[in-house]
Design an enzyme around this catalytic site. Structure first.
Site, mmCIF file in Angstrom:
data_model
loop_
_atom_site.group_PDB
_atom_site.id
_atom_site.type_symbol
_atom_site.label_atom_id
_atom_site.label_comp_id
_atom_site.label_asym_id
_atom_site.label_seq_id
_atom_site.Cartn_x
_atom_site.Cartn_y
_atom_site.Cartn_z
ATOM 1 N N LYS A 88 0.853 -1.193 0.000
ATOM 2 C CA LYS A 88 0.000 0.000 0.000
ATOM 3 C C LYS A 88 0.879 1.229 0.000
ATOM 4 O O LYS A 88 1.788 1.354 0.827
ATOM 5 C CB LYS A 88 -0.891 0.013 1.260
ATOM 6 C CG LYS A 88 -1.885 1.158 1.279
ATOM 7 C CD LYS A 88 -3.107 0.823 0.467
ATOM 8 C CE LYS A 88 -3.990 2.035 0.234
ATOM 9 N NZ LYS A 88 -3.538 2.914 -0.852
ATOM 10 N N GLN A 109 6.965 4.121 4.032
ATOM 11 C CA GLN A 109 5.585 3.637 4.017
ATOM 12 C C GLN A 109 5.425 2.354 4.826
ATOM 13 O O GLN A 109 4.401 2.137 5.469
ATOM 14 C CB GLN A 109 5.143 3.409 2.571
ATOM 15 C CG GLN A 109 3.643 3.388 2.378
ATOM 16 C CD GLN A 109 3.034 4.780 2.404
ATOM 17 O OE1 GLN A 109 3.511 5.685 1.746
ATOM 18 N NE2 GLN A 109 1.973 4.959 3.177
ATOM 19 N N LYS A 112 5.304 3.445 8.473
ATOM 20 C CA LYS A 112 4.103 4.264 8.682
ATOM 21 C C LYS A 112 2.848 3.399 8.701
ATOM 22 O O LYS A 112 2.008 3.521 9.588
ATOM 23 C CB LYS A 112 3.990 5.307 7.564
ATOM 24 C CG LYS A 112 2.789 6.239 7.688
ATOM 25 C CD LYS A 112 2.544 7.045 6.424
ATOM 26 C CE LYS A 112 3.719 7.923 6.074
ATOM 27 N NZ LYS A 112 3.408 8.809 4.930
ATOM 28 N N LYS A 124 5.585 2.060 -3.006
ATOM 29 C CA LYS A 124 5.499 3.397 -3.603
ATOM 30 C C LYS A 124 5.791 3.259 -5.084
ATOM 31 O O LYS A 124 6.463 2.310 -5.510
ATOM 32 C CB LYS A 124 6.517 4.349 -2.956
ATOM 33 C CG LYS A 124 6.113 5.808 -3.039
ATOM 34 C CD LYS A 124 5.008 6.165 -2.044
ATOM 35 C CE LYS A 124 4.630 7.643 -2.134
ATOM 36 N NZ LYS A 124 3.639 8.008 -1.116
ATOM 37 N N GLY A 163 -2.846 8.135 -4.457
ATOM 38 C CA GLY A 163 -2.257 9.346 -5.010
ATOM 39 C C GLY A 163 -1.069 9.832 -4.196
ATOM 40 O O GLY A 163 -0.777 9.337 -3.116
ATOM 41 N N THR A 207 -4.917 13.469 5.644
ATOM 42 C CA THR A 207 -3.528 13.700 6.065
ATOM 43 C C THR A 207 -3.418 14.983 6.881
ATOM 44 O O THR A 207 -2.791 15.006 7.951
ATOM 45 C CB THR A 207 -2.581 13.756 4.855
ATOM 46 O OG1 THR A 207 -2.781 12.599 4.048
ATOM 47 C CG2 THR A 207 -1.130 13.812 5.295
ATOM 48 N N ASN A 238 -3.244 19.283 -1.083
ATOM 49 C CA ASN A 238 -4.238 18.710 -0.171
ATOM 50 C C ASN A 238 -3.796 18.741 1.284
ATOM 51 O O ASN A 238 -4.558 19.108 2.174
ATOM 52 C CB ASN A 238 -4.508 17.248 -0.556
ATOM 53 C CG ASN A 238 -5.754 17.104 -1.399
ATOM 54 O OD1 ASN A 238 -6.395 18.096 -1.725
ATOM 55 N ND2 ASN A 238 -6.090 15.889 -1.750
ATOM 56 N N SER A 381 -7.077 5.704 3.603
ATOM 57 C CA SER A 381 -6.985 4.816 2.437
ATOM 58 C C SER A 381 -7.348 3.389 2.851
ATOM 59 O O SER A 381 -8.056 2.678 2.135
ATOM 60 C CB SER A 381 -5.568 4.836 1.853
ATOM 61 O OG SER A 381 -5.389 5.939 1.000
#
Length: 448
Positions: A88, A109, A112, A124, A163, A207, A238, A381
């Site tokens: 992911k 990631q 996280k 990623k 995204g 986020t 964003n 997500s």
């Protein structure tokens, strides 16, 4: 010695991947207290396995521009670790995309996603394609060509991209549409989708909102809060926009925003509606804000202090780096601290240099490292994946409440881990050890 051996090996194997080196160095040096107390990680070669992606996929992307000229870009997907769930992580379309950048983002990631409490591995991807200056049709054709190569490597229980910089709801829509045509299935293979075809409410806000929730948790432990406080925010995408929105909702006063051309300082506080109009509707530049607001000053990047970013030279109580990696230098950190900054919460991935992080830790301010503070985006997500799997969408209030709960749990986990290792204000150590332990435990349990 174990950590030093790994870092030397990494330098020798990938000498030019400086962003990847920086991410690995920041993470594994903070793992030393754990690695020294438990030799099982070395016995199972966990660090060696953790820093080597399970799979790296590179591919050519050929597409036609509006003049019917063939353009060629490079695409990639780095599937880093799937020990605790399907891969992911986002897709980034930007000229700076290279193997080092994508590996650093994929590595971050992994840790996280481990912190989110959800079952997600780390990955990623992206391309050196630049959406800026491209027509709607060119962006659509590029996304379709990109998915023509990527589709065979992803799936709802295999790898679920999302995204990132240069990839918003529009691009996700084109990517999803092409995937559906290729496989003849409607499934939750991408997150960040539009609400009419499986997207989640509160995703674009996640986020930024999550970062503010995390900052509030840090400050609450010190009997403080953001209410009534001046805050500096970088970026105007964003993450920045919804950080500013949440700050305004809780009574804080955000006074800055920026883009790649410069920054604005509005002494009266950022006018959120104007910022959204410029960035989300017109897709304009941040300098337009200063042209329309007399209370705002615009500073172009060429007038930034040498080795620094003008955003961080505005006196503030809390700073929210929300633009891109390495945007906050050691000079900026010194300036923030000398101006009385008490809190830094990272909305972007690795926005602070390692030297800047060192100063924040030394000063013992409330410092929320990105892999913890900005985990709200990937958390929602994960919630979007859950909604897709059940075919049942949730209300904004339900998703926001779940996001708030997840950020509280992340903070609790990070804070308790830091206290366990006798360094209660070091949330870098807390986040890295907490994220690492879960992934490492799963890797050991699953064998080599």
């Amino acid at each position: 010695m174990y950590v030093e051996k790994i870092l030397q090996s990494l330098q020798k194997k990938y000498p030019y991947q400086k962003e990847f080196h920086q991410a690995v160095y920041e993470a594994i040096t903070s793992l030393k207290p754990l690695l020294d107390s438990d030799k099982s990680y070395e016995k199972h070669a966990i660090l060696e396995r953790l820093i080597e992606p399970e799979r790296e996929i590179f591919f050519r992307v050929c597409w036609l521009d509006d003049n019917n000229q063939i353009q060629v870009n490079r695409g990639c997907r780095v599937e880093f670790n799937s020990a605790i769930g399907p891969y992911k992580g986002g897709l980034r379309f930007h000229p700076s995309v290279n193997e080092s950048v994508i590996k650093f983002l994929g590595f971050e990631q992994v840790l996280k996603n481990s912190l989110t409490t959800l079952a997600m591995g780390g990955a990623k991807g992206g391309s050196d394609f630049d959406p800026k200056g491209k027509s709607e049709h060119e962006i659509m054709r590029f996304c379709q060509a990109f998915m023509n190569e990527l589709y065979r490597h992803i799936g709802a229980t295999t790898d679920v991209p999302a995204g990132d910089i240069g990839v918003g709801e529009r691009e996700i829509g084109y990517l999803f549409g092409q995937y559906k045509k290729l496989v003849n299935r409607f499934e939750g293979v991408l997150t960040g989708k539009g609400l009419t075809y499986g997207g989640s409410l509160c995703r674009k806000e996640a986020t930024g909102y999550g970062c503010v929730y995390f900052a509030e948790e840090m400050l609450q432990e010190r009997n403080s809060s953001l209410e009534g406080k001046v805050c500096s925010v970088s970026g105007s995408g964003n993450v920045a926009i919804y950080t500013i929105e949440k700050l305004l909702q809780i009574g804080a006063k955000p006074v800055t925003a920026s883009d790649s051309n410069g920054m604005i300082y509005d002494k009266d506080g950022i006018d959120l509606e104007l910022l959204k109009e410029i960035k989300e509707v017109r897709r304009g530049r941040i300098k337009e804000y200063a042209l329309e607001k007399k209370s705002a000053e615009y500073t172009p990047t060429e007038n930034y202090p040498k080795g620094g970013n003008a955003v961080w030279h505005v006196p503030c109580f809390a700073a929210f780096p929300s633009a891109t990696e390495n945007e906050l230098s050691v000079l900026d950190a010194k300036t923030l601290l000398s101006n009385g900054c008490k809190c830094v919460a990272e909305g972007a991935n690795m926005p602070s240099s390692n030297e800047a992080i060192g100063l924040f830790l030394q000063a013992k301010i409330s410092y929320g490292i990105g892999k913890a503070a900005n985990a709200g985006g990937v958390s929602v997500s994960g919630l979007e994946m859950a909604q897709n799997a059940s075919m049942h969408p949730w209300s904004f209030e339900v998703v926001d409440a779940k996001l708030h709960h997840i950020m509280k749990e992340i903070y609790k986990n990070v804070s308790q881990t830091a206290k366990e290792f006798k360094d209660p204000t070091n949330f870098v150590l807390g986040a890295n050890i907490a994220g690492f332990r879960k992934v490492a435990s799963a890797m050991i349990a699953q064998g080599v």
